[in-house]
Every structure is written in C-alpha cells, then in structure tokens.
Design a protein around this motif. Structure first.
Motif, mmCIF file in Angstrom:
data_model
loop_
_atom_site.group_PDB
_atom_site.id
_atom_site.type_symbol
_atom_site.label_atom_id
_atom_site.label_comp_id
_atom_site.label_asym_id
_atom_site.label_seq_id
_atom_site.Cartn_x
_atom_site.Cartn_y
_atom_site.Cartn_z
ATOM 1 N N UNK A 172 1.130 -1.635 -0.130
ATOM 2 C CA UNK A 172 -0.249 0.209 -0.455
ATOM 3 C C UNK A 172 0.989 1.431 0.173
ATOM 4 N N UNK A 173 0.557 2.139 -0.671
ATOM 5 C CA UNK A 173 1.376 2.852 -1.291
ATOM 6 C C UNK A 173 0.561 4.822 -0.772
ATOM 7 N N UNK A 174 1.090 5.709 -0.682
ATOM 8 C CA UNK A 174 0.091 6.722 -0.525
ATOM 9 C C UNK A 174 0.207 7.873 -2.647
ATOM 10 N N UNK A 175 -1.352 8.149 -2.222
ATOM 11 C CA UNK A 175 -1.426 8.343 -4.001
ATOM 12 C C UNK A 175 -1.118 10.093 -3.843
ATOM 13 N N UNK A 176 -1.458 10.411 -5.126
ATOM 14 C CA UNK A 176 -0.697 11.893 -5.225
ATOM 15 C C UNK A 176 0.905 12.518 -4.376
ATOM 16 N N UNK A 255 -3.223 13.809 3.918
ATOM 17 C CA UNK A 255 -3.323 14.976 3.009
ATOM 18 C C UNK A 255 -3.789 14.240 1.913
ATOM 19 N N UNK A 256 -3.475 12.598 1.525
ATOM 20 C CA UNK A 256 -4.318 11.657 0.585
ATOM 21 C C UNK A 256 -4.767 10.514 0.813
ATOM 22 N N UNK A 257 -4.673 10.006 -0.265
ATOM 23 C CA UNK A 257 -5.680 8.760 0.094
ATOM 24 C C UNK A 257 -4.037 7.527 -0.092
ATOM 25 N N UNK A 258 -4.841 6.282 0.228
ATOM 26 C CA UNK A 258 -3.523 4.684 -0.801
ATOM 27 C C UNK A 258 -4.159 4.172 -1.563
ATOM 28 N N UNK A 259 -3.108 3.777 -2.386
ATOM 29 C CA UNK A 259 -3.652 2.217 -3.207
ATOM 30 C C UNK A 259 -3.462 0.798 -2.848
ATOM 31 N N UNK A 260 -3.359 -0.031 -3.478
ATOM 32 C CA UNK A 260 -3.047 -2.132 -3.491
ATOM 33 C C UNK A 260 -2.500 -2.207 -4.114
ATOM 34 N N UNK A 261 -1.721 -2.899 -4.209
ATOM 35 C CA UNK A 261 -1.671 -4.287 -5.200
ATOM 36 C C UNK A 261 -1.232 -5.067 -4.387
ATOM 37 N N UNK A 275 6.156 -10.362 -2.686
ATOM 38 C CA UNK A 275 6.278 -8.779 -2.379
ATOM 39 C C UNK A 275 6.358 -8.430 -3.260
ATOM 40 N N UNK A 276 7.520 -8.745 -4.380
ATOM 41 C CA UNK A 276 7.402 -8.219 -6.079
ATOM 42 C C UNK A 276 6.398 -8.599 -6.965
ATOM 43 N N UNK A 277 5.343 -8.905 -6.821
ATOM 44 C CA UNK A 277 4.398 -9.202 -7.707
ATOM 45 C C UNK A 277 3.155 -8.483 -6.522
ATOM 46 N N UNK A 278 3.275 -7.603 -5.697
ATOM 47 C CA UNK A 278 2.692 -6.913 -4.944
ATOM 48 C C UNK A 278 3.149 -5.390 -5.434
ATOM 49 N N UNK A 279 4.548 -5.214 -5.597
ATOM 50 C CA UNK A 279 4.714 -3.877 -6.054
ATOM 51 C C UNK A 279 4.343 -3.637 -7.284
ATOM 52 N N UNK A 280 4.450 -4.509 -8.271
ATOM 53 C CA UNK A 280 3.849 -4.348 -9.715
ATOM 54 C C UNK A 280 2.447 -4.260 -10.136
ATOM 55 N N UNK A 281 1.571 -5.195 -9.281
ATOM 56 C CA UNK A 281 0.490 -4.452 -9.187
ATOM 57 C C UNK A 281 -0.369 -3.637 -8.629
ATOM 58 N N UNK A 282 1.000 -2.717 -7.520
ATOM 59 C CA UNK A 282 0.943 -1.316 -7.397
ATOM 60 C C UNK A 282 0.493 -0.484 -8.705
ATOM 61 N N UNK A 283 1.688 -0.417 -9.369
ATOM 62 C CA UNK A 283 2.144 -0.143 -10.590
ATOM 63 C C UNK A 283 1.034 0.093 -11.262
ATOM 64 N N UNK A 284 -0.293 -1.046 -11.565
ATOM 65 C CA UNK A 284 -0.993 -0.592 -12.016
ATOM 66 C C UNK A 284 -2.362 0.853 -12.007
ATOM 67 N N UNK A 285 -1.876 1.078 -10.525
ATOM 68 C CA UNK A 285 -2.336 2.959 -10.053
ATOM 69 C C UNK A 285 -2.481 3.639 -11.399
ATOM 70 N N UNK A 292 -7.147 3.175 -5.939
ATOM 71 C CA UNK A 292 -7.481 1.308 -6.304
ATOM 72 C C UNK A 292 -6.924 0.205 -5.545
ATOM 73 N N UNK A 293 -7.067 -1.057 -6.071
ATOM 74 C CA UNK A 293 -6.698 -2.119 -5.857
ATOM 75 C C UNK A 293 -6.462 -3.072 -7.093
#
Length: 524
Positions: A172-176, A255-261, A275-285, A292-293
């Motif tokens: 999970x990572x902060x958007x924008x 001050x922002x939302x999160x997205x998830x892979x 861990x690598x799969x979830x990082x690649x999936x997160x890039x689909x944001x 997005x999830x």
C-alpha cells in the motif's frame, strides 16, 4: 515508558512513587502495589516496562513475582530491592533475568539512577530490534531472503508472526505524492500506521497479519487467508473494502489516499516473490487511478524494450514550427496510446516518453529561434520540476499543457495572430468539452464572430469545429471506457454527447471500435 513499584512498606512506596520526578527520567506513568499479588495483576493488565520490587512481600515475594513476569512472556526490566546480602538470593535473581539487585538501605537518588539505566537499556534494545525488523523487511521485498525456514523464523522472532498456512502480500502506498502538502504529512506516517493496524485488526485476528514499514507512507502487509480454496476475486473485494475504510480514516491525517497491489497466494517461501508481485500490481495505479486495488493476476507483462523512440518526430517538429496545436495534440495522443495501450509500461518509461516529447519541443525552438531561452524562460521553468503522477492521463495532460503554453507563447512571438486565437479556441473547447458548447460560445470567448472561428478551424486546423470537438470528446470517452466501469450511455453523457446513437456512431468512426470492443481488448 511505565514503571511499577511493589513494596509492602508504605513509606518506601510513597518515597519512590511520589518523591521522585519520574517525568524527568522519561517515565510516563507510575503504578504502585503493596504486595506481589497485586503487583502481578497490575503488570498483566497494563503496559509495564520497568519493575522495582522488594524481595520480601506478602502474597508473592520479589523473586516469585520476577518468575511470574518472565513466564508471562511480556518483556520488562526488573530491579530487586533487598536487605539480604546472601549470594543465593542474588544468584536466583540473576537466573530470573533481574537487571539490578540493590541492597537496602538505599536512596531515592540511587533508585532514580537504576531506573534511568534500565530505561536506556530498553531504548537500546528497541532500537536494535527496530533495525533488525527494518533490515528483514528490506531484504524480504528486495528478494535477499530466500530460505523459507529463515523467513518463518525471523517473522516469528522479530514480529511475533507465525507464517504458516496460505499467505497473501499487499503493498500500500500514498497516492499523489507529488501534490502540494503531501511531504509535510510524511511525519504523520506513525499515526497513519496506528490507524492501519487498527482497521486491519477489525478485519482479521492480530495473529493473522503483519505490517512492514518500507518508507514514509509505504507499507507492506502479509495476511493469512483461512478460506480454502482461495478465491482471488473475494480477496480483492475484502482488501478493497479494508482499503476504503483505511482511506476514510487516514486521508484527514496525511492529506491523501492509498492504493494497493495484491500478490497471488502461497506459503512463506513465496513471500519474496509475493512482495515483487504486489509492487508490480501497485504500479497498475497508473491506469486505474488513486484508491485502486489491483491483483497481480490482472496485469500484463509486456516488453517495454520494444518501445524506444517517438515514432513521428519529423512530423511533430513540423507542427511545432507551424504552431499547429491540433496536429501536435494528435501526435502526443498517438505516442501515449502506443506506450499505454498494452497496460504494461512502467512509470519510468512513461516519464521517459514525456521527456522525449519535451526535448523535441526544446530542440525545435533551439533550431528556429536564437533567443529562445530568454523568451521562454518562464514557460520552460516548470520543466525543471518534473512531476511524479499516479495516473497516465495526468502525464499526458501535463505534456499537452506544456506544449500549449510554449507554442502559444511562440505563436505570439512570431506574430501569428491566427495561430494564437485558434489555440485559445481549442483550449476553451478542451476545457468545456463535457458541456453543451457551440461555435457561438467559443466565438464569445475569443472575442470573434462564429463565422471567423469556423474559418480558423477549417483553414489552420484542417477540420471543422464540430469535428475537433468530437475528437476531444471521443478521446475522453475512450479513456473512461478503459479505466472505469461506466455504461456506454453514461460515458456519452459524461463527455458532452446528448444523443447516444450519435455518440456511438462518432466513437466508431474515430476509434474504429465500439466501447465493448475496447474493453474486451483491454481486459479480455
């Protein structure tokens, strides 16, 4: 930190508990007990870090209390006060892990120093444990940890997490993050983490998940899936629901939302791969947008090496020289469509394509205008701060905006009155494409007659105003078709088309496909 004082002598309890300024020693709260039994109850019911106990007390004596504390599994530093100097008492205390064995009579100053010493030992141990946890998390996500026995052992030792069963990893990572104000909220990552843990604990038992801190506003968590067989779509729905609750809680904080892979499922030995799969999936944001999830199974792994150069640089340079913004916009869209339609491009490749397009613009200015740097210093100044967006369309819009600003300025410098007016007309139409605008509206905006505006489009853009507006609307409709689940008639209404049949006809003419065909090619 919290301190527990256990002594059956009221004078000593008051002297230690009330006669010392414990705040100065870094102690937040002091608990008092008159015997060992009461002390154990307090210890088990509260977060206690340091215990000062008399060796002789009713109920449980100091050594028995120490033994019960050790067996509880809760860590604490124990200091024993005693009037016994015999070695057998000291040896028993050492066996129980007592950190100090102080003979009575003693002084408040001496006890104060012993507590300070214990507090510093705890801080050192916590820092060491935190460093080990951080190293393990970094090694796990980088693939440096491979042995499943090591992974399971370290997860249990460092995090208290039993990594048995079927596991799924989520990044999970902060958007924008590039937007204003986000950097100032990174200091609140600890507060956000507490909220995340709280909401995860509402969905799963605490023994079924573990959270790693990777960097400010970026977390990785592993969750045990007890449902079998594992249904990826149900996992996605659950995590989407959890993420929605997390976003409602933390957006006011950071001050922002999160997205998830979300990775595929597997056992502990697959965690580095997860861990690598979830990082690649997160890039689909980049394609889905914020909040997005994305499941790892959704993404396409393509060959980014095949996409190297801008395909039509010569024609683009010609349009720049002519200040022909309609042609420029068409090529920019073609370039973005070429690199994003497979939905496999990385953020770095998209950024590189943005820079390629900007460099073509700058080189064209250099080749055609000797004083370009002085005249365009204000417009080009924004290029020194290249943004980092979370959606591909924001990169596309940024390039369009940069070209419009600089070509508009160049048009003024070259004295191309018509080119500048057409640019203003196009900018107005692009900004108001979703509204029922007409040629009359555009004419009023640029202070010209409708006939003159129609002539500008035909002569300088080579198309009618209606054709240009349809192209803009269809471009946005195609993006909605690719990135949302809106129905076709909803897309038509959202992009300024009042007649659905006309929209369907124009959409097919411009794109060569229907809404359903585009979605089928994107998602299968």
């Amino acid at each position: 930190m919290n301190l527990l004082v256990a002594d059956d002598a009221a004078q000593i309890r008051r002297g230690i508990g009330e006669g010392i300024d414990w705040r100065q020693a870094g102690i937040d709260k002091v608990f008092i007990a008159a015997n060992g039994t009461k002390a154990l109850d307090i210890f088990l019911s509260n977060p206690i870090d340091i215990v000062v106990a008399d060796i002789r007390m009713p109920g449980l004596d100091g050594l028995e209390l120490s033994e019960r504390i050790r067996h509880s599994g809760k860590p604490a530093k124990i200091i024993i006060l005693t009037g016994h100097s015999e070695f057998r008492y000291a040896r028993k205390a050492l066996q129980l892990g007592v950190v100090d064995y102080e003979l009575k009579p003693t002084s408040a100053d001496r006890i104060y120093k012993l507590v300070i010493k214990a507090r510093k030992e705890i801080e050192t141990e916590l820092a060491s444990a935190e460093a080990l946890r951080a190293k393990f998390a970094n090694d796990l996500v980088s693939g440096a940890v491979a042995a499943s026995a090591t992974i399971r052992g370290d997860l249990l030792r460092l995090f208290g997490f039993d990594a048995t069963g079927v596991l799924v990893s989520v990044r999970i990572d902060a958007d924008n993050k590039s937007s204003n104000g986000i950097a100032s909220h990174e200091g609140r990552a600890a507060e956000a983490r507490i909220l995340i843990l709280q909401i995860l604990g509402e969905e799963w038992p605490e023994s079924d998940f573990v959270v790693f801190d990777l960097e400010p506003l970026v977390w990785q968590f592993v969750v045990r899936i007890r449902e079998f067989p594992v249904r990826p779509t149900r996992v996605q729905r659950t995590i989407a629901s959890v993420l929605q609750r997390i976003n409602r809680a933390i957006e006011p904080v950071i001050g922002t939302t999160l997205s998830a892979g979300v990775s595929g499922h597997g056992t502990a030995d697959a965690l580095p791969q997860q861990a690598a799969e979830s990082a690649r999936a997160l890039q689909h944001r980049l394609y889905k947008g914020p909040e997005s999830v994305t499941l790892a199974s959704e993404i396409t792994i393509g060959n980014n090496a095949e996409i190297v150069h801008v395909t039509d640089e010569k024609r683009l340079r010609g349009y720049i020289e002519e200040c022909y913004m309609a042609g420029v916009s068409l090529i920019i869209d073609q370039e973005f469509d070429a690199i994003t339609s497979p939905r496999c491009c990385t953020r770095s490749l998209i950024r590189d394509r943005c820079l390629d397009l900007i460099h073509i613009l700058v080189r064209t200015l250099q080749d055609n205008f000797s004083d370009w740097q002085q005249l365009f210093e204000v417009s080009l100044g924004r290029l020194r701060f290249f943004p980092d967006f979370d959606h591909v369309d924001r990169y596309r819009d940024w390039v369009h905006q940069t070209y419009r600003e600089i070509i508009g300025r160049w048009s003024e410098v070259k004295g191309k009155k018509h080119g500048h007016m057409l640019l203003k007309a196009m900018q107005f139409a692009e900004a108001r494409f979703a509204d029922p605008i007409s040629l009359q509206d555009v004419a009023e905006h640029i202070s010209a007659s409708p006939n003159y505006v129609g002539h500008l489009f035909c002569e300088e853009a080579g198309i009618t105003f209606r054709q240009f507006l349809n192209q803009v609307r269809v471009k946005h409709a195609q993006r909605l078709a690719e990135s949302t689940e809106l129905l076709a008639y909803e897309i038509a209404s959202s992009t300024g088309f009042s007649d659905y049949k006309y929209f369907a006809k124009v959409f097919k003419q411009i794109t060569g496909s229907t809404i359903s065909q585009i979605r089928k090619s994107q998602w299968g």
